[in-house]
Structure formats: C-alpha cells, structure tokens
Design an enzyme around this catalytic site. Structure first.
Site, PDB file in Angstrom:
ATOM      1  N   LEU A  43      21.189   8.587 -26.499  1.00  0.00           N
ATOM      2  CA  LEU A  43      22.443   9.154 -26.393  1.00  0.00           C
ATOM      3  C   LEU A  43      23.453   8.081 -26.727  1.00  0.00           C
ATOM      4  CD1 LEU A  43      21.706  11.556 -23.651  1.00  0.00           C
ATOM      5  CD2 LEU A  43      22.084  12.131 -26.041  1.00  0.00           C
TER       6      LEU A  43
ATOM      7  N   SER B   3      27.032  12.126  -8.165  1.00  0.00           N
ATOM      8  CA  SER B   3      26.027  11.667  -7.006  1.00  0.00           C
ATOM      9  C   SER B   3      26.927  11.575  -5.662  1.00  0.00           C
ATOM     10  CB  SER B   3      25.390  10.123  -7.219  1.00  0.00           C
ATOM     11  OG  SER B   3      24.754   9.436  -6.254  1.00  0.00           O
TER      12      SER B   3
ATOM     13  N   TYR C 158      25.984   0.891 -10.277  1.00  0.00           N
ATOM     14  CA  TYR C 158      25.405   2.561 -10.780  1.00  0.00           C
ATOM     15  C   TYR C 158      26.611   3.257 -10.169  1.00  0.00           C
ATOM     16  CZ  TYR C 158      23.222   6.841  -9.825  1.00  0.00           C
ATOM     17  OH  TYR C 158      23.028   8.222  -9.851  1.00  0.00           O
TER      18      TYR C 158
ATOM     19  N   LYS D 239      29.213   6.670 -11.957  1.00  0.00           N
ATOM     20  CA  LYS D 239      29.474   7.987 -11.258  1.00  0.00           C
ATOM     21  C   LYS D 239      30.676   8.113 -11.239  1.00  0.00           C
ATOM     22  CE  LYS D 239      25.245   9.488 -11.918  1.00  0.00           C
ATOM     23  NZ  LYS D 239      24.805   9.941 -13.378  1.00  0.00           N
TER      24      LYS D 239
ATOM     25  N   TYR E 226      24.778  15.153  -6.162  1.00  0.00           N
ATOM     26  CA  TYR E 226      23.495  15.434  -5.404  1.00  0.00           C
ATOM     27  C   TYR E 226      23.626  14.498  -4.420  1.00  0.00           C
ATOM     28  CZ  TYR E 226      22.241  16.456 -10.468  1.00  0.00           C
ATOM     29  OH  TYR E 226      22.243  16.725 -11.648  1.00  0.00           O
ATOM     30  N   PHE E 227      22.956  14.944  -3.105  1.00  0.00           N
ATOM     31  CA  PHE E 227      22.648  13.898  -1.837  1.00  0.00           C
ATOM     32  C   PHE E 227      21.266  13.401  -2.461  1.00  0.00           C
ATOM     33  CE2 PHE E 227      26.478  14.162   0.607  1.00  0.00           C
ATOM     34  CZ  PHE E 227      27.089  14.822  -0.192  1.00  0.00           C
TER      35      PHE E 227
ATOM     36  N   ASN F 162      13.309   4.364  -3.441  1.00  0.00           N
ATOM     37  CA  ASN F 162      13.687   5.294  -2.632  1.00  0.00           C
ATOM     38  C   ASN F 162      12.822   5.649  -1.524  1.00  0.00           C
ATOM     39  OD1 ASN F 162      15.150   6.473  -5.536  1.00  0.00           O
ATOM     40  ND2 ASN F 162      16.134   6.253  -3.845  1.00  0.00           N
ATOM     41  N   LEU F 163      13.167   6.391  -0.457  1.00  0.00           N
ATOM     42  CA  LEU F 163      12.500   6.348   0.642  1.00  0.00           C
ATOM     43  C   LEU F 163      10.845   7.223   0.667  1.00  0.00           C
ATOM     44  CD1 LEU F 163      11.974   6.077   3.888  1.00  0.00           C
ATOM     45  CD2 LEU F 163      13.369   8.020   4.193  1.00  0.00           C
TER      46      LEU F 163
HETATM   47  P1  NAD Z   1      15.241   9.973 -14.308  1.00  0.00           P
HETATM   48  O1  NAD Z   1      15.418   8.674 -14.364  1.00  0.00           O
HETATM   49  O2  NAD Z   1      14.092  10.597 -13.948  1.00  0.00           O
HETATM   50  O3  NAD Z   1      15.715  10.952 -15.756  1.00  0.00           O
HETATM   51  C1  NAD Z   1      16.794  10.051 -16.147  1.00  0.00           C
HETATM   52  C2  NAD Z   1      16.252  10.385 -17.597  1.00  0.00           C
HETATM   53  O4  NAD Z   1      17.202   9.870 -18.720  1.00  0.00           O
HETATM   54  C3  NAD Z   1      15.048   9.522 -18.150  1.00  0.00           C
HETATM   55  O5  NAD Z   1      13.926  10.435 -18.664  1.00  0.00           O
HETATM   56  C4  NAD Z   1      15.450   8.600 -19.362  1.00  0.00           C
HETATM   57  O6  NAD Z   1      14.581   8.165 -20.133  1.00  0.00           O
HETATM   58  C5  NAD Z   1      16.698   9.326 -19.768  1.00  0.00           C
HETATM   59  N1  NAD Z   1      17.522   8.444 -20.353  1.00  0.00           N
HETATM   60  C6  NAD Z   1      18.533   7.398 -19.743  1.00  0.00           C
HETATM   61  N2  NAD Z   1      19.202   6.914 -20.439  1.00  0.00           N
HETATM   62  C7  NAD Z   1      19.294   7.786 -21.849  1.00  0.00           C
HETATM   63  C8  NAD Z   1      20.036   7.479 -22.749  1.00  0.00           C
HETATM   64  N3  NAD Z   1      20.715   6.477 -23.011  1.00  0.00           N
HETATM   65  N4  NAD Z   1      19.683   8.265 -24.039  1.00  0.00           N
HETATM   66  C9  NAD Z   1      18.515   9.378 -23.757  1.00  0.00           C
HETATM   67  N5  NAD Z   1      17.866   9.233 -22.577  1.00  0.00           N
HETATM   68  C10 NAD Z   1      18.061   8.613 -21.707  1.00  0.00           C
HETATM   69  O7  NAD Z   1      16.454  10.283 -13.039  1.00  0.00           O
HETATM   70  P2  NAD Z   1      16.526  11.476 -12.409  1.00  0.00           P
HETATM   71  O8  NAD Z   1      16.297  11.211 -11.080  1.00  0.00           O
HETATM   72  O9  NAD Z   1      16.021  12.845 -13.058  1.00  0.00           O
HETATM   73  O10 NAD Z   1      18.186  11.600 -12.221  1.00  0.00           O
HETATM   74  C11 NAD Z   1      18.916  12.460 -13.216  1.00  0.00           C
HETATM   75  C12 NAD Z   1      20.290  12.280 -13.057  1.00  0.00           C
HETATM   76  O11 NAD Z   1      20.887  12.663 -11.709  1.00  0.00           O
HETATM   77  C13 NAD Z   1      20.988  11.012 -13.366  1.00  0.00           C
HETATM   78  O12 NAD Z   1      22.219  11.261 -13.768  1.00  0.00           O
HETATM   79  C14 NAD Z   1      21.066  10.574 -12.024  1.00  0.00           C
HETATM   80  O13 NAD Z   1      21.965   9.282 -11.902  1.00  0.00           O
HETATM   81  C15 NAD Z   1      21.608  11.747 -11.048  1.00  0.00           C
HETATM   82  N6  NAD Z   1      21.135  11.413  -9.629  1.00  0.00           N
HETATM   83  C16 NAD Z   1      20.078  11.139  -9.511  1.00  0.00           C
HETATM   84  C17 NAD Z   1      19.545  10.981  -8.168  1.00  0.00           C
HETATM   85  C18 NAD Z   1      18.387  10.714  -7.599  1.00  0.00           C
HETATM   86  O14 NAD Z   1      18.029  10.372  -6.322  1.00  0.00           O
HETATM   87  N7  NAD Z   1      17.128  10.969  -8.094  1.00  0.00           N
HETATM   88  C19 NAD Z   1      20.711  11.128  -7.075  1.00  0.00           C
HETATM   89  C20 NAD Z   1      22.041  11.495  -7.604  1.00  0.00           C
HETATM   90  C21 NAD Z   1      22.326  11.591  -8.792  1.00  0.00           C
HETATM   91  C1  WQD Z   2      17.360   6.435   2.081  1.00  0.00           C
HETATM   92  C2  WQD Z   2      17.134   5.928   3.345  1.00  0.00           C
HETATM   93  C3  WQD Z   2      17.258   3.535   3.419  1.00  0.00           C
HETATM   94  C4  WQD Z   2      13.289   2.871   1.383  1.00  0.00           C
HETATM   95  C5  WQD Z   2      19.887   6.188  -3.508  1.00  0.00           C
HETATM   96  C6  WQD Z   2      21.134   5.844  -3.962  1.00  0.00           C
HETATM   97  C7  WQD Z   2      21.869   7.005  -4.300  1.00  0.00           C
HETATM   98  C8  WQD Z   2      21.414   8.309  -4.795  1.00  0.00           C
HETATM   99  C9  WQD Z   2      20.186   8.631  -4.205  1.00  0.00           C
HETATM  100  C10 WQD Z   2      21.573   8.300  -7.111  1.00  0.00           C
HETATM  101  C11 WQD Z   2      17.919   4.575   3.526  1.00  0.00           C
HETATM  102  C12 WQD Z   2      15.766   4.020   3.876  1.00  0.00           C
HETATM  103  C13 WQD Z   2      14.503   3.484   1.883  1.00  0.00           C
HETATM  104  C14 WQD Z   2      12.436   2.104   2.353  1.00  0.00           C
HETATM  105  C15 WQD Z   2      13.811   2.596   4.175  1.00  0.00           C
HETATM  106  N1  WQD Z   2      20.921   8.164  -6.289  1.00  0.00           N
HETATM  107  N2  WQD Z   2      14.597   3.335   3.250  1.00  0.00           N
HETATM  108  N3  WQD Z   2      12.769   2.014   3.554  1.00  0.00           N
HETATM  109  O1  WQD Z   2      20.178   4.624  -0.580  1.00  0.00           O
HETATM  110  O2  WQD Z   2      20.558   7.040   0.395  1.00  0.00           O
HETATM  111  O3  WQD Z   2      20.579   6.599  -1.742  1.00  0.00           O
HETATM  112  O4  WQD Z   2      19.248   7.186  -3.668  1.00  0.00           O
HETATM  113  O5  WQD Z   2      22.357   8.846  -7.352  1.00  0.00           O
HETATM  114  O6  WQD Z   2      23.233   6.823  -5.237  1.00  0.00           O
HETATM  115  O7  WQD Z   2      21.917   4.856  -3.374  1.00  0.00           O
HETATM  116  O8  WQD Z   2      18.316   6.577  -0.731  1.00  0.00           O
HETATM  117  O9  WQD Z   2      16.102   6.698  -0.818  1.00  0.00           O
HETATM  118  O10 WQD Z   2      16.983   4.528  -1.218  1.00  0.00           O
HETATM  119  O11 WQD Z   2      17.211   5.400   0.907  1.00  0.00           O
HETATM  120  O12 WQD Z   2      14.047   2.637   5.178  1.00  0.00           O
HETATM  121  O13 WQD Z   2      11.348   1.450   1.798  1.00  0.00           O
HETATM  122  O14 WQD Z   2      15.792   5.328   3.598  1.00  0.00           O
HETATM  123  O15 WQD Z   2      17.360   2.408   4.229  1.00  0.00           O
HETATM  124  O16 WQD Z   2      18.517   4.574   4.833  1.00  0.00           O
HETATM  125  P1  WQD Z   2      19.981   6.037  -0.637  1.00  0.00           P
HETATM  126  P2  WQD Z   2      16.936   5.595  -0.419  1.00  0.00           P
END
Ligand code: NAD
Ligand code: WQD
Length: 342
Positions: free
Chosen positions: A59, A125, A150, A154, A177-178, A199-200
């Site tokens: 994209l 996020s 990151y 957002k 999203y949380f 992630n946890l």
């Molecule tokens: P993911 O990495 O599983 O999916 C993202 C997808 O986007 C991937 O398949 C990747 O190949 C594609 N992508 C990235 N850059 C691209 C580009 N330039 N062109 C085309 N495709 C591209 O991530 P996810 O967990 O599904 O997250 C989806 C969205 O939600 C993201 O915007 C992320 O920042 C947001 N988000 C995720 C979380 C989380 O914890 N998973 C939390 C809050 C927000």
């Molecule tokens: C959760 C808790 C860690 C791994 C992140 C991004 C946030 C959002 C969601 C995209 C924390 C603890 C983790 C481990 C642990 N993503 N932990 N041992 O940090 O809340 O959020 O993902 O938007 O932007 O920052 O999620 O799953 O990394 O951690 O103790 O091996 O688990 O310290 O308290 P976080 P997380």
C-alpha cells in the site's frame, strides 16, 4: 455489498473477514504479506466456504494501490488494518514504521477521495493514550506522550484522518483496540507471530506447548492487586464483530459526525498472573514461568470504558478471559498437530 479489507491476511483482518462474510458482505483483501502468508485465507475458506481474493500489493505503492481501487469501484467501504505493529522493532527502526504505516494510510485516503468511497474504518490502538493514570480511559481522555514510534504512528494516523475528515465527505470510524487475544473457535485461524512473540498470550501458549523453555512475568512489584501489570484483554472475534457493526452503523447513516472514535475493550482489567492462572485452569498445563524485572515502557495498568461502543454500535464483548485462553490454546495445539502430520 463489497468491502475492501487491507491486511486481510493478518490476525485481526482475517477474523474480521469471517465476521463480515457471516453478516452477508463480500470481501476483497489487499496485503503485501510483509508480515503474513496466505495461510489464514485457507482457514477463512474452510470456515466460510468462500475464497477471498487477495491483491498482493504494498500500500506504500500508490500506483498499485490505485489499480486495486480502479478494479473495485463498487466497494461500500474500506477497513484499513494493514500496518507494522511490533513495538520494540519500531524503537529500533522508526523510519520503517513511519514510512510503512503513514504512507500506506495517505495512499488509501487518496484513493478513497478519488473514487468517492463513502465509508472508512481505521485500526487504532489503546497505545495512543500513552502512560495515562486516568482509568478507565474514555475516548475523550487526553492522549499522552507516545511510548514508541509504533504508538506515534497511530496518534499521527488518527490526526491525519481527522484533518482529512474536515474537508472531505468520507465517513470515518477509528477503533482503539485494547489487547486483542484468542482465536476463532474452529482453531482454523489465529495469531501467527513471526519469530519470538512480544505479546503475553502467544508467549504463554508457545511456552506451554514447549516451543520456549520458560517465560518471564515482567514485573511483580507494581502497585496492583498481585504486583503484575493490568491490561484489558479482548477476544479477537469480539473485536472483529465491532468492525462489522461500525461499517453497518455508517451504512445506516447512524453516525453523528464524519469522524468518530470508539474504544474496544471489555472494561475489565486482568493482571498478568491472573491471565496465567486462567490459562493453567483451562489447559490443565502448569506453565513454566519466572517472576522477572519490569519491562521498560510498560504502563502499570490500562483498561477501557467501552460505554460509547456499546451505546452507539450496539456492540457487546461476549467472550471472557477463560475462553480467550481456551481458543488461543486450541489454536496453538492445532499448529503443532499440523506440523506433526506433515
Ligand atoms: P498483523 O501483522 O497480523 O496484520 C497486519 C497485516 O498488514 C499483515 O498481514 C501485513 O502483511 C500487512 N501489511 C503491513 N504493511 C503493509 C503494507 N504496506 N501493504 C500491504 N499490507 C501490509 O497485525 P494485526 O494484529 O492483525 O493488526 C491489525 C491492525 O490492528 C494493525 O493496524 C495494528 O497496528 C492494529 N492493532 C493491533 C493490535 C494487536 O495487539 N494485535 C492492537 C491494537 C491495534
Ligand atoms: C501485556 C502484559 C507485559 C510478555 C502491546 C502494544 C500495544 C498493543 C497491544 C498494538 C504486559 C506482560 C508480556 C511476556 C509478560 N498493540 N508480559 N511477559 O504491552 O499491553 O501492548 O500490544 O497496538 O500497542 O504495546 O501487550 O501482550 O506485550 O503485554 O509479563 O513475555 O504482559 O509486561 O504487562 P502490551 P503485551
């Protein structure tokens, strides 16, 4: 009605496609597969009986993105998931994150503007709130300093959409999203972290299955009920359903402005040790973990006030922490079984 989903091969995109199909939408996906494969599209096909067409397009390339919109003039909306999302990687490579997450957003908005696509839903996020102590957070809680590049992408993404919305008719919804966790109950799609997860929940399931020898609980001396951090874990299918509802809300013209923001959390704070206990209970596996030092940049506690999404979108998160862990575990087991059968 056809919807264009960016990042449809990723974790949340794939689950949302299933929910959209279940609610009668047609879907096309754009995903460069920079952080995925087409594996989840196979799972979507098994669950829904529909093969999703994915345009393997970056994209950040405007010409290629434009061509996708040109071929799909009949779409009623865009749900934009595609982004890079790994916090430590963004600290090491900020320009990669600013380039990828913001150039792709600007290109999408340019196409939405040119092709007059009426509706737009953006993945934001809870990380936009920064290190807030004002809990639970509501959508109007002032945004704190971003804790990583990151998170800054957002915050900046939200601002770009806000500025765009002032002078365009596109109806936008920004979903904060949380902590999305868990997998579809079929265990045919789920999270596929590349390399060592940060992630946890994937860390818990990978340790329990034996991919990792042990895991660390980051911090056990915080001022919380058991000393570990508190987060608002929310099932990915509940997150997915909020997207379908957000789109339907826009299609039904129920929005009160062309730029609305909703928190997507359960409203319940869960500690790391409580999450581990829930996992041990549903899996019967004793997790090998150690209490370790705090992870730099972690907020002590964050959880959502989700009243606005409930009231306006009619959305209700339905899945509790045990079923979040159960579906994440079933997915991890299915990945192992797939490897063993090959
Ligand atoms: P993911 O990495 O599983 O999916 C993202 C997808 O986007 C991937 O398949 C990747 O190949 C594609 N992508 C990235 N850059 C691209 C580009 N330039 N062109 C085309 N495709 C591209 O991530 P996810 O967990 O599904 O997250 C989806 C969205 O939600 C993201 O915007 C992320 O920042 C947001 N988000 C995720 C979380 C989380 O914890 N998973 C939390 C809050 C927000
Ligand atoms: C959760 C808790 C860690 C791994 C992140 C991004 C946030 C959002 C969601 C995209 C924390 C603890 C983790 C481990 C642990 N993503 N932990 N041992 O940090 O809340 O959020 O993902 O938007 O932007 O920052 O999620 O799953 O990394 O951690 O103790 O091996 O688990 O310290 O308290 P976080 P997380």
């Amino acid at each position: 009605m056809k919807v264009l989903v960016t990042g449809g091969c990723g974790y949340i995109g794939a689950h949302t496609i299933v929910d959209l199909i279940n609610h009668g939408f047609d879907v096309v996906s754009v995903d460069s597969n920079i952080r995925s494969t087409t594996q989840l599209l196979d799972g979507i096909e098994k669950i829904t009986g529909k093969r999703i067409h994915n345009y393997k397009v970056d994209l950040c390339n405007l010409e290629d993105t434009h061509a996708v919109f040109h071929e799909n003039r009949d779409i009623v909306g865009v749900i934009h998931f595609a982004a890079l999302k790994t916090v430590p990687e963004s600290v090491a490579e900020p320009l990669l994150y600013f380039h990828n997450n913001l150039t792709s957003l600007v290109n999408i908005l340019k196409c939405i503007q040119e092709f007059k696509i009426p509706n737009f839903v953006f993945s934001s996020s809870c990380s936009v709130y920064g290190n807030t102590t004002d809990l639970p957070v509501v959508e109007s809680t002032p945004l704190g300093e971003a804790q990583s590049p990151y998170a800054r992408t957002k915050q900046m993404g939200e601002q770009i959409i806000q500025d765009y919305s002032r002078v365009n008719d596109t109806q936008s919804i920004l979903l904060r999203y949380f902590n999305p966790v868990g997998a579809h109950p079929s265990a045919l799609i789920g999270e596929l972290p590349l390399g060592k997860p940060d992630n946890l929940v994937p860390m818990i399931t990978q340790t329990a299955i034996g991919k990792r020898p042990t895991m660390i609980v980051f911090g056990h001396d915080y001022d919380t009920r058991d000393g570990s951090c508190i987060r608002d874990y929310i099932h990915v299918m509940d997150i997915a359903n909020a997207h379908t509802r957000a789109l339907q809300y826009l299609l039904d013209k129920k929005n009160s402005s062309n730029h609305e923001i909703f928190n997507l959390g359960t409203g319940n704070g869960v500690t790391v040790l409580e999450a581990i206990k829930a996992f041990e209970k549903i899996s019967g596996v004793k997790l090998n973990y150690e209490l370790g030092p705090r992870r730099p940049g972690d907020v002590i506690a964050i959880y959502a006030n989700n009243s606005l999404a409930k009231e306006k979108l009619g959305w209700e998160p339905k899945i509790g922490i045990e079923d979040m862990m159960r579906t994440a575990w079933q997915w991890e087991v299915s990945l192992r079984d797939k490897v063993l059968s090959n």
